[in-house]
Design an enzyme around this catalytic site. Structure first.
Site: not given
Ligand code: GLU
Length: 486
Positions: A256-257
């Site tokens: 994820s980010k």
């Protein structure tokens, strides 16, 4: 499936950017097709209007193009299997569902939202819906239809037994049919559910191999029951493992980010080359038979085998991606490097027209991402502010006493150079060190500090002075002398 032309499809939903997982799906679809002389089809699955993003289709085309994954068919290259955009296929689906109703394999369900809501608290087997309308008498159905009561079309799932299928990566998977809901095929608005549409699309587009993320694994038995209901051949399924990221504390979690950029475009903007990204992504879940790491797309196509795909989650390692990037950069010709680097050169060197080939010479083997360049060469545009104590360096045996001596000699000797080129500058500085009986570094360090105004530079004093040219170099050496109090 013998002798059938292999056809794969990449079926992205235009919901925004191209996640690295989607890119890997596209790549493997491409490789499965191309390694079997097959067709790679692009289908846009845009029926989820809530998640639809206008610019996303463009991103899909751009990504495929810059990654080199050329599709054989798609909205922009229509062949006989079109349309290739799901929203343009909407009237295709209902007749298939009606066919299943006629064959007694599906039924209209008139249950109201309120009724379905109230079931949610029950422990109804089949996960929610109690199959209330599955066996409605025909008169009742006719009456409800005549009244215009809205309905969905549901598939009659088998009430007992098991459904088993073999995934090319995850192996044999079995579910109890009793756990499967009578899935909705057509919604009250007449549009298909995703589960229904993708089966109809894959079949009518003659898709032989379905490559998708492992999050679809649990829906696959439902898809297969549809294929069986129609008497259609089930495609080969290739589910891909999750892509994970490593947290700062070493924990592994879905990428994820917070791990870094997860979109193709973002990675490109960060300075990763599309080919390096593709090469790295190819190895995220697939292993060649030998230990080769660097592959062109063509080489990947030759080496790719479905059996090489692993079912264990792979970890997206940004350092490894950078390693690939550096390899790709090093393998460029100097001209190619200059071409790629030019926008980064011009970002900081705005007023000078330098000999860019020389700038490339000092950078080519050092750069691992092009985005590093501006910070590495900003001193070429303007001498940074720096303090005199930068001239002090233990290893080069320079201090505030000898630095001005060295620097004034350097300035004097360079001034008398007839030709300003790398060899002449080099010989001049080396001869000076010999003459003064000091280490080369004792001459080079102050010369480089004065030329660059910073301690860490690509290239040494000689290269930098050469790039700066006579006039600018001498000016900077004078500035250095002034800082040292001369
Ligand atoms: N549109 C789906 C997605 O983007 C495609 C899934 C599939 O490949 O079937 O997740």
């Amino acid at each position: 499936m013998q002798n059938k032309k292999v056809r794969t499809r990449f079926a992205p939903s235009p919901t925004g950017f191209m996640h690295i997982g989607n890119l890997r799906t596209a790549l493997y679809e491409y490789l499965v097709a191309k390694s079997n002389d097959g067709d790679f089809v692009l289908r846009i699955e845009d029926t989820d209007r809530e998640r639809y993003v206008d610019t996303a289709v463009d991103v899909i085309y751009k990504t495929l193009e810059s990654a080199g994954l050329q599709h054989d068919e798609g909205p922009d290259k229509p062949k006989e299997y079109g349309p290739y955009v799901q929203s343009e296929r909407l009237d295709m689906y209902k007749p298939y569902a009606e066919q299943l109703i006629k064959e007694g394999k599906a039924y209209r369900c008139f249950c109201s939202k309120e009724r379905l809501e109230s079931l949610k608290d029950d422990d109804t087997p089949g996960g929610g819906y109690d199959r209330h309308c599955r066996d409605l008498p025909q008169e009742e159905i006719d009456r409800l239809l005549a009244e215009g009561v809205p309905y969905v079309i549901r598939q009659k799932m088998p009430l007992d037994g098991k459904t088993t299928f073999t995934d090319a990566v995850f192996g044999e998977i079995t579910v109890e049919n009793s756990e499967l809901q009578d899935q909705i095929l057509i919604k009250t608005d007449g549009y298909p559910t995703y589960n229904f549409a993708n089966v109809i699309d894959d079949h009518t587009m003659n898709i032989t191999h379905v490559v998708r993320g492992s999050e679809y694994l649990s829906s696959t038995p439902k898809y297969n029951l549809l294929y069986e209901a129609f008497g259609w051949e089930i495609p080969t399924y290739i589910h891909l493992p999750l892509i994970m990221g490593k947290d700062a504390d070493g924990n592994i979690a879905k990428l994820s980010k917070r791990h870094g950029s997860t979109g193709f475009e973002d990675l490109v903007n960060e300075g990763y080359l599309p080919q390096a990204i593709i090469n790295y992504v190819a190895l995220l879940g697939w292993c060649p038979e030998n230990n080769q790491e660097i592959f062109t797309l063509e080489e990947l196509t030759k080496a790719f085998k479905i059996e090489g795909i692993s079912k264990s989650p792979s970890i997206f390692d940004y350092d490894k991606l950078e390693w690939f990037n550096a390899e790709y950069i090093r393998r460029m010709s100097a001209d190619e490097f200059t071409r790629y680097a030019m926008p980064y050169y011009k970002e900081v060197v705005k007023t000078k027209d330098l000999d860019w080939n020389k700038v490339t010479d000092i950078l080519h083997q050092r750069v691992t991402k092009f985005t590093q360049i501006p910070e590495m060469i900003d001193f070429l545009e303007a001498l940074p502010e720096y303090e005199a104590d930068m001239f002090v360096n233990k290893k080069s045996k320079t201090n505030l006493e000898n630095a001005p001596v060295m620097l004034s000699k350097v300035t004097e000797n360079l001034k008398s150079l007839e030709s300003w080129d790398k060899d002449s500058i080099h010989d001049c500085l080396i001869n000076l060190a010999a003459e003064l009986e000091v280490k080369n570094g004792t001459v080079m360090w102050p010369a480089r500090i004065a030329a660059a105004g910073k301690k860490v530079t690509p290239g040494g004093a000689v290269e930098i002075l050469d790039i700066l040219g006579r006039e600018e170099s001498l000016k900077r050496l004078e500035t250095g002398l002034e800082k040292l109090g001369n």
